[in-house]
Design an enzyme around this catalytic site. Sequence first.
Site, mmCIF file in Angstrom:
data_model
loop_
_atom_site.group_PDB
_atom_site.id
_atom_site.type_symbol
_atom_site.label_atom_id
_atom_site.label_comp_id
_atom_site.label_asym_id
_atom_site.label_seq_id
_atom_site.Cartn_x
_atom_site.Cartn_y
_atom_site.Cartn_z
ATOM 1 N N SER A 185 10.247 -19.181 9.903
ATOM 2 C CA SER A 185 11.153 -18.742 10.967
ATOM 3 C C SER A 185 10.985 -19.537 12.256
ATOM 4 O O SER A 185 10.643 -18.980 13.316
ATOM 5 C CB SER A 185 10.921 -17.267 11.236
ATOM 6 N N ASP B 130 14.434 -17.212 8.710
ATOM 7 C CA ASP B 130 14.476 -15.759 8.449
ATOM 8 C C ASP B 130 15.878 -15.175 8.607
ATOM 9 O O ASP B 130 16.241 -14.218 7.923
ATOM 10 C CB ASP B 130 13.449 -14.997 9.308
ATOM 11 N N ARG C 25 3.738 -12.587 5.128
ATOM 12 C CA ARG C 25 3.729 -11.897 3.829
ATOM 13 C C ARG C 25 3.813 -12.884 2.685
ATOM 14 O O ARG C 25 4.465 -13.925 2.803
ATOM 15 C CB ARG C 25 4.961 -11.001 3.711
HETATM 16 C C1 BG6 Z 1 10.943 -9.313 8.829
HETATM 17 C C2 BG6 Z 1 11.416 -10.492 8.026
HETATM 18 O O1 BG6 Z 1 11.301 -8.137 8.197
HETATM 19 O O2 BG6 Z 1 11.495 -9.410 10.118
HETATM 20 C C3 BG6 Z 1 10.922 -11.735 8.700
HETATM 21 O O3 BG6 Z 1 10.956 -10.421 6.705
HETATM 22 C C4 BG6 Z 1 11.405 -11.784 10.107
HETATM 23 O O4 BG6 Z 1 11.341 -12.869 8.001
HETATM 24 C C5 BG6 Z 1 11.017 -10.531 10.816
HETATM 25 O O5 BG6 Z 1 10.887 -12.911 10.774
HETATM 26 C C6 BG6 Z 1 11.537 -10.486 12.213
HETATM 27 O O6 BG6 Z 1 11.037 -9.371 12.883
HETATM 28 P P1 BG6 Z 1 9.659 -9.330 13.633
HETATM 29 O O7 BG6 Z 1 9.781 -8.160 14.525
HETATM 30 O O8 BG6 Z 1 8.611 -9.141 12.577
HETATM 31 O O9 BG6 Z 1 9.511 -10.609 14.378
HETATM 32 C C1 GLC Z 2 12.678 -17.984 16.889
HETATM 33 C C2 GLC Z 2 12.738 -19.114 15.896
HETATM 34 C C3 GLC Z 2 13.865 -18.896 14.932
HETATM 35 C C4 GLC Z 2 13.758 -17.536 14.298
HETATM 36 C C5 GLC Z 2 13.691 -16.485 15.367
HETATM 37 C C6 GLC Z 2 13.546 -15.097 14.795
HETATM 38 O O1 GLC Z 2 13.780 -18.046 17.682
HETATM 39 O O2 GLC Z 2 12.908 -20.315 16.568
HETATM 40 O O3 GLC Z 2 13.864 -19.868 13.937
HETATM 41 O O4 GLC Z 2 14.849 -17.312 13.457
HETATM 42 O O5 GLC Z 2 12.631 -16.738 16.225
HETATM 43 O O6 GLC Z 2 12.367 -14.954 14.105
#
Ligand code: BG6
Ligand code: GLC
Length: 934
Positions: free
Chosen positions: A620, A674, A560
């Site tokens: 992340s 994240d 995003r």
């Molecule tokens: C989102 C966050 O809502 O959730 C992200 O904005 C995060 O930063 C993510 O990585 C994690 O959830 P998923 O299911 O999208 O991996």
């Molecule tokens: C993976 C990444 C970590 C992140 C997590 C959730 O474990 O290594 O940095 O926070 O996924 O997205």
Amino acid sequence: MFGGQPPLWKFMDSIRSEGLQQGEEALSCPEEGLPRPSDSSELVQDCLQQFKVTVAQLQQIQASLLGSMEQALRGQASPVPAVRMLPTYVGSTPHGTEQGDFVVLELGATGASLRVLWVTLTGIEGHRVEPRSQEFVIPQDVMLGTGQQLFDFAAHCLSEFLDAQPVSKQGLQLGFSFSFPCHQTGLDRSTLISWTKGFRCSGVEGQDVVQLLRDAIQRQGAYNIDVVAVVNDTVGTMMGCELGARPCEVGLVVDTGTNVCYMEEARDVAVLDEDRGRVCVSVEWGSFSDDGALGPVLTTFDHTLDHESLNPGAQRFEKMIGGLYLGELVRLVLAHLTRRGVLFRGCPSPALLSQGSVLLEHVAEMEDPSAGAARVHAILQDLGLSPEASDVELVQRVCAAVCTRAAQLCAAALAAVLSRLQHSREQQTLQVAVATGGRVCERHPRFCSILQGTVMLLAPECDVSFIPSADGGGRGVAMVTAVAARLAAHRRLLEETLAPFRLNHDQLAAVQAQMREAMAKGLRGEASSLRMLPTYVRATPDGSERGDFLALDLGGTNFRVLLVRVTTCVQITSQIYSIPESVAQGSGQQLFDHIVDCIVDFQQKQGLSGQSLPLGFTFSFPCKQLGLDQGILLNWTKGFNASDCEGQDVVSLLREAITRRQAVELNVVAIVNDTVGTMMSCGYEDPRCEIGLIVGTGTNACYMEELRNVAGVPGDSGHMCINMEWGAFGDDGSLDTLSTCFDASVDQASINPGKQRFEKMISGMYLGEIVRHILLHLTSLGVLFRGQQTQRLQTRDIFKTKFLSEIESDSLALRQVRAILEDLGLPLTSDDTLMVLEVCQAVSQRAAQLCGAGVAAVAEKIRENRGLEELAVSVGVDGTLYKLHPHFSSLVAATVRELAPRCAVTFLQSEDGSGKGAALVTAVACRLAQSTRV
Ligand code: BG6
Ligand code: GLC
Ligand code: GLC
């Protein structure tokens, strides 16, 4: 013809003395006052006329029974339905592949006798092995004695039969055909509601008859027999039906009593609370006694018969049809006509006036046109009567009248069942086979043809074929037993397979303790699977942050770009861009160029082109940070694998891409994980939010640690947010004892084998794969999908984690679950659906519990850091698995309560994603930068 049957009524005489007195009183032969021939033909006419039933009356019975059936199916308690509609737990008709040797014990179908059979199912269609069987007469005192006597007698008969067979005493599997109304609560659990048909053993009503039989077999001690299934005789009849062109979905029995079973839609059986497939329901139509419908066809003889029976007022319909009663009805009519002087010159015999003296076999024989007058004569003589030729003819007419009515009534009831089937299947023309069994059906000369003719008349839209059961339903009972035995064996295999996923308290407490140890080591900078990365975020937001910021959010399901306006509130505008797999796994340059392209597009759309807003980058993945705006990617996780990035500063890679794309100016201020973005985002609303948790594609946590505990970052006071990178927990082998062979398969097939072991047991990217591997294993054991491996199931990632959330959703009916699985191309039976659901539950439960153990370790660490007796802390959470799965969040919370009882942990779901948090971190940094400049 029906040799070896003691008349059930005989011993009723001993308990009903009025019957005898009545007989004695009427024994004298009137010499005078016999009716004149014209009177007598009127008398005969009147009498036989009572047994005539019109088509309109039959239709009324059909409609009324159908109404009662539907009322009982809906579980309506008032008015009390006239039939019981008892579910039997038989969910499918046989496949024809059932095989093995089975012992069958039949009690209650055929009068006062009990049958033991040895049935061999070959599993090959058309290849039958004749069952061996033996019949035992149940002594009168046993039929009316105690339940223990009856079941001990049954166990004794079993031993006697088995002694004569060349079989082992061990591991025998028994199917119990128990033909009385029972509440079944499983294939092998059945509580007798009330005795019918001349049985009245004490202490059995309200008891589980399977348990009573098991106890008796154990008391006997001769054989080790596993009572695997219990069925009604109608079910045995239906299940034993030869596989034909059309499905056999109705089982009709007319023997001592009468009843029917059929395959009903499970969703229409209110008591079952089940919405998948079909279930066999025993109608127990013998108890049908709707006054409105039956009243007009009840004769004075029916009333007398009922009044003098063991169970007056009960089983009124059965008493007009069942073989136990037909002889008695004939006797009552003959006695009446004799008393009125129309038969036997008015001279009854003691036998004619005694209950139970005319048996079903007599009626059948006398009515049989081929029997001839001499045979009828002989039977009547045996009853002590002196018949003339006209008597013989009249007796035959009486037998025909009673039996014709029985067959017609039975047909009306069967037509009601067929209407029900047709209605529930929503079919214009119902094609169905009805399996028929019982001595009245089998041996009575005209019963079946009248039955069939009348059914055609009453249910013309149904195309019915009648198939006589070959061996009294014994084979069908064996079929059910085979299915029950197979299901029990499958369940054991399923349980064995899932057992390693069911973690107990000690195992979870050990995970928590190991996590604590790994955290401490990681913080000290010692070798640990937890990297415990400092983030340079030192405080959660205080509400004074202001400004417009750009944010990027990379690494979850969606990439995003966001515009975050922080005033007294926070306003977010965002757009999702896709990152094709080829980009995620291509070159680093491609990836970062793509990211910048997306930013440029976003800026254009938002009218921000040319502005250089401060930018916060949620990235992340594990990064070693040296400051807020510097993060060296340690390694990719979660399916990203762009080249030339590991070991590089991600902010520099982004800046380089910006430079390459000369048209844009961006001011990258902060890079945040994240978990950190989520914690900050939730911390804006709740200052107690000091833990960030992600359970989505990947899983990870961060929390506020005492700076003094963080090696490698100068300073002894204050806090710093630590990105734990707990996904890698266990990469040193510490989780190996919990890891199953399925986890190993998932790990091996991943792009980073041996890495992120904790994450691979918890997060959305992997749970579906774990489930898929378990399903493959269960299929190879023959437990699922009839042992057929499908190409689809061999396909990686076909079982998405979102399916787990959908499948486990309480609001979803099992039939919808089946639809999801069928969409995947899996060849499901209804038993499969339930098993797949259980697999999903085991896998997601373990994931949630492991996650809970991690959160408990973190909360406890914070509590101890601060030397508190009790800690109140909030966790900001994000991630599709956590948010979409129906039970995940509550299981995490429950585990935390169990493992960290001194911490009151509140979970806050992040509504705005971590981009808002990244913007807030950026805002704080800008504020601090400004204040240092000033
Ligand atoms: C989102 C966050 O809502 O959730 C992200 O904005 C995060 O930063 C993510 O990585 C994690 O959830 P998923 O299911 O999208 O991996
Ligand atoms: C993976 C990444 C970590 C992140 C997590 C959730 O474990 O290594 O940095 O926070 O996924 O997205
Ligand atoms: C009685 C029983 C019923 C059985 C039928 C035929 O009606 O209550 O369970 O199926 O007889 O034997």
